[in-house]
Scaffold this active site. Structure first.
Site, PDB file in Angstrom:
ATOM      1  N   GLU A   1       0.742  -1.249  -0.014  1.00  0.00           N
ATOM      2  CA  GLU A   1       0.116  -0.091  -0.007  1.00  0.00           C
ATOM      3  C   GLU A   1       0.877   1.309  -0.192  1.00  0.00           C
ATOM      4  OE1 GLU A   1      -2.742   0.209   3.318  1.00  0.00           O
ATOM      5  OE2 GLU A   1      -3.590   2.352   2.568  1.00  0.00           O
TER       6      GLU A   1
ATOM      7  N   ARG B   1       5.199 -12.660   9.604  1.00  0.00           N
ATOM      8  CA  ARG B   1       5.666 -11.388   9.630  1.00  0.00           C
ATOM      9  C   ARG B   1       7.299 -11.396  10.080  1.00  0.00           C
ATOM     10  NH1 ARG B   1       1.560  -7.465   8.993  1.00  0.00           N
ATOM     11  NH2 ARG B   1       3.460  -5.726   9.404  1.00  0.00           N
TER      12      ARG B   1
ATOM     13  N   LYS C   1       4.018   0.378   9.508  1.00  0.00           N
ATOM     14  CA  LYS C   1       4.188   1.696   8.873  1.00  0.00           C
ATOM     15  C   LYS C   1       3.537   3.002   9.686  1.00  0.00           C
ATOM     16  CE  LYS C   1       3.052   0.091   4.800  1.00  0.00           C
ATOM     17  NZ  LYS C   1       2.239   0.169   3.289  1.00  0.00           N
TER      18      LYS C   1
HETATM   19  P1  ATP Z   1       2.037  -2.330   8.030  1.00  0.00           P
HETATM   20  O1  ATP Z   1       1.482  -3.364   9.233  1.00  0.00           O
HETATM   21  O2  ATP Z   1       3.254  -2.161   8.398  1.00  0.00           O
HETATM   22  O3  ATP Z   1       1.286  -1.098   7.795  1.00  0.00           O
HETATM   23  P2  ATP Z   1       1.310  -3.679   5.709  1.00  0.00           P
HETATM   24  O4  ATP Z   1       1.025  -5.259   5.786  1.00  0.00           O
HETATM   25  O5  ATP Z   1      -0.112  -3.128   5.896  1.00  0.00           O
HETATM   26  O6  ATP Z   1       2.238  -3.268   6.823  1.00  0.00           O
HETATM   27  P3  ATP Z   1       1.622  -3.472   2.992  1.00  0.00           P
HETATM   28  O7  ATP Z   1       2.204  -2.463   2.180  1.00  0.00           O
HETATM   29  O8  ATP Z   1       0.218  -3.783   2.824  1.00  0.00           O
HETATM   30  O9  ATP Z   1       1.935  -3.201   4.460  1.00  0.00           O
HETATM   31  O10 ATP Z   1       2.505  -4.848   2.802  1.00  0.00           O
HETATM   32  C1  ATP Z   1       2.780  -5.208   1.595  1.00  0.00           C
HETATM   33  C2  ATP Z   1       3.120  -6.603   1.718  1.00  0.00           C
HETATM   34  O11 ATP Z   1       4.271  -6.804   2.462  1.00  0.00           O
HETATM   35  C3  ATP Z   1       2.111  -7.320   2.179  1.00  0.00           C
HETATM   36  O12 ATP Z   1       2.071  -8.795   1.518  1.00  0.00           O
HETATM   37  C4  ATP Z   1       2.593  -7.779   3.839  1.00  0.00           C
HETATM   38  O13 ATP Z   1       1.954  -9.009   4.036  1.00  0.00           O
HETATM   39  C5  ATP Z   1       3.964  -7.689   3.564  1.00  0.00           C
HETATM   40  N1  ATP Z   1       4.568  -7.147   4.914  1.00  0.00           N
HETATM   41  C6  ATP Z   1       4.260  -6.244   5.453  1.00  0.00           C
HETATM   42  N2  ATP Z   1       5.178  -6.282   6.716  1.00  0.00           N
HETATM   43  C7  ATP Z   1       5.581  -7.333   6.727  1.00  0.00           C
HETATM   44  C8  ATP Z   1       6.587  -7.808   7.626  1.00  0.00           C
HETATM   45  N3  ATP Z   1       7.107  -7.565   8.872  1.00  0.00           N
HETATM   46  N4  ATP Z   1       7.203  -9.190   7.354  1.00  0.00           N
HETATM   47  C9  ATP Z   1       6.858  -9.744   6.097  1.00  0.00           C
HETATM   48  N5  ATP Z   1       6.124  -9.341   5.269  1.00  0.00           N
HETATM   49  C10 ATP Z   1       5.282  -8.129   5.561  1.00  0.00           C
HETATM   50 MG    MG Z   2      -1.342  -4.196   4.199  1.00  0.00          MG
END
Ligand code: ATP
Ligand code: MG
Length: 566
Positions: free
Chosen positions: A37, A264, A274
């Site tokens: 995102e 994660r 984020k």
């Molecule tokens: P946050 O919770 O930090 O906002 P998010 O999951 O909303 O992270 P996205 O931009 O939606 O952030 O993530 C893009 C991809 O990266 C998704 O498939 C998500 O599952 C993966 N991802 C995000 N954070 C992690 C992490 N700490 N470890 C592994 N994969 C991750």
């Molecule tokens: Mg997400």
């Protein structure tokens, strides 16, 4: 990908894919995607997901799309889109011509929603957010049907069209999937799939839409449209999988990807949410998304991490379904291993102490060859200048040496790296008793001799005072003083992770001296400053300015609780 990453990782996701290939599922194709995102910069956790998705595509001769999950316009923007693309490329991965935006599918998503309404599987609901929450029930109590649940198909079609046409205010109504308000899985209790958002300009679609689809609804359909075979996501989506499948089954799409969840990445002494990283930036607690203390890709790059080190790190931590916290020492070991091989050696004095070599002619300058790397001859040599005035590090001299001190003492000898053996004859102090200068003599007969031939206690680094360049050196430490700053037990009542910031996480040494050959360093280039660690010329460096070097990592693991034998 080369560079020591040739061994194919093995993990449960690859086992599933291997099995699918054996049974001929998906016609033997493997298609993954990385779906960020654009509401912030990528962090080290994303690197894990990128390495996994693109790594699988590379190894199985498949494809990996970069797809922006951009359904929440008020938090998203173009700067983040560009930063994300830059970071994925920098990490060494390529989506080629497969760059997509969920917003590319807004029209299709709308049409699919109409299809759901026509099947009597979606309805417009006028409950407000608070009422929806109250009707939803809890983990132990079933939910209640909305009073709007039994609206007719025609009524819903008309209301949804009017939502789209902008006839209702934000929050006046939502479109909800009609699933089961008594499901034990709360995600299936008639989740919202469209909401109204006026007055925001979407970075891709401008003001074309005033209704926006929700993540769960958008994600599975985007995966399906793109022909994704394996939709890899993090564990918190496990309970959303039934919803992912429900949408695709109800819409009778031809491509139904398999959602597979993995754990994660959590890193010690860091936050990888984020929302929290955004707070650190917005509240000025760090110097920006690329602050070298941030666990963002941009921060790690500015700190001096290499793409190869980060890829190796992702490979080392592996992919499982078990939540864990990776030690910072693992990440640091990856960059240390990489830079040990590739970084040229240089000398830099961080805490300068002037040394006059009293028996060295004041007008003499010697140019001495020095190897750029102790094991790699191909990296060549450079010239270092020696004159009668040099700087050594204050820590390399002790008037009252502690036991086993192997450096310079009064009357003691030490070898200058790449040069002669010197002996300290005199300590010069100011009126307050502070040491301001050492007077030493050198032994002209000791150049180039194997240090073993001449019993001196140690070898120290130095620079010629007449030739050295001044530099600023920034020593970074962990950003948080607690290993799990965002765990609930880390903070006391009323405080939060921001109260756990390590106030010593940046120490600036404004008056350091470095070898003149470093004048040619390129912004972002890494070096080993002998005996001090790995350093990188700050990427914002402009020629002509005093150079700023960021410490990437120390030479040894200073974190290990039990000192390891090297
Ligand atoms: P946050 O919770 O930090 O906002 P998010 O999951 O909303 O992270 P996205 O931009 O939606 O952030 O993530 C893009 C991809 O990266 C998704 O498939 C998500 O599952 C993966 N991802 C995000 N954070 C992690 C992490 N700490 N470890 C592994 N994969 C991750
Ligand atoms: Mg997400």
């Amino acid at each position: 990908m080369t560079d020591g990453e040739n061994t194919r990782p093995s993990n449960f996701i690859r086992h599933i894919i291997d099995e699918d290939l054996v049974t001929g599922k998906n016609d033997g194709c493997v298609a993954t995607r990385f779906p960020p995102e654009p509401n912030g910069y990528l962090h080290i956790g994303h690197a894990k997901s990128i390495a996994l998705n693109f790594g699988i595509a590379n190894d199985y001769n498949g494809t990996c799309n970069l797809r922006f999950d951009d359904t929440n316009p008020h938090k998203e923007n173009k700067e983040f889109v560009n930063a994300i693309m830059n970071d994925v490329h920098w990490l060494g991965f390529d989506w080629q011509d497969r760059l997509y935006f969920a917003s590319d599918y807004f029209k299709q998503l709308y049409d699919y929603a109409v299809q759901l309404i026509k099947k009597n599987k979606a309805y417009v609901c006028d409950l407000n957010a608070e009422q929806i929450r109250a009707y939803r029930g809890t983990l132990t109590e079933p939910g209640k049907d909305s009073p709007y649940r039994e609206r007719t198909v025609d009524e819903n079609l008309e209301l949804f069209a009017r939502m789209r046409a902008g006839e209702f205010q934000d929050g006046a109504c939502v479109l909800r999937a009609k699933i089961d308000m008594t499901s034990p899985n709360i995600n299936l209790r008639d989740p919202a799939i469209y909401r109204i958002r006026h007055g925001v300009v979407h970075h891709q679609t401008g003001e074309a839409w005033c209704i926006y689809p929700m993540y769960d609804y958008t994600h599975c359909i985007s995966d399906s449209i793109e022909g994704i075979t394996h939709s890899l996501c993090t564990l918190e989506f496990e309970d959303h999988r039934p919803l992912y499948n429900w949408f695709l089954e109800e819409l009778e799409v031809s491509c139904h990807p398999q959602q597979i969840e993995f754990s994660r990445l959590n890193l010690e002494y860091a936050v990888t949410s984020k929302r929290k990283l955004t707070e650190l930036v917005d509240e000025g607690l760090v110097a920006g998304w690329d602050d070298p203390r941030m666990p963002t890709i941009a921060g790690l790059r500015r700190r001096g991490y290499t793409p190869r080190a980060l890829r190796n790190f992702c490979q080392r931590i592996g992919v499982t379904k078990v939540d864990n916290i990776v030690e910072m020492a693992v990440l640091e070991d990856c960059i240390r291993t990489d830079l040990n091989e590739t970084a040229a050696r240089r000398m830099a004095v961080l805490h300068p102490l002037k040394v006059i070599i009293t028996n060295y002619s004041e007008s003499d300058v010697e140019e001495l060859p020095a190897a750029n790397h102790p094991q790699d001859e191909v990296m060549g040599t450079r010239v270092i200048q020696l004159s009668n005035e040099i700087y050594i590090d204050q820590h390399d001299f002790a008037e009252v040496p502690p036991k086993k001190f192997k450096r310079l003492t009064v009357g003691g000898e030490v070898r200058l790296r790449n040069a002669y053996v010197i002996r300290c004859d005199n300590v010069i102090k100011d009126a307050h008793g502070n040491i301001i200068e050492l007077h030493c003599s050198y032994d002209a007969d000791t150049l180039g001799k194997n240090p073993e031939d001449r019993k001196v206690k140690g070898v120290i680094h130095w620079v010629s005072a007449k030739h050295a360049l001044q530099a600023e050196i920034r020593l970074y430490d962990r950003l948080f003083k607690h290993p799990t700053p965002d765990a609930s037990d880390a903070t006391k009542d009323g405080s939060d992770y921001k109260d756990l910031i390590n106030s010593d996480s940046l120490r600036t040494l404004a008056h350091c001296y470095i070898e003149p050959s470093l004048a040619e360093a390129q912004a972002g280039e890494q070096f080993q400053f002998e005996r001090e660690g790995y350093f990188c010329l700050d990427s914002m460096h402009l020629p002509g300015n005093v150079p700023v070097f960021n410490r990437v990592v120390t030479l040894r693991d200073t974190w290990a609780k039990i000192e390891r034998k090297q």
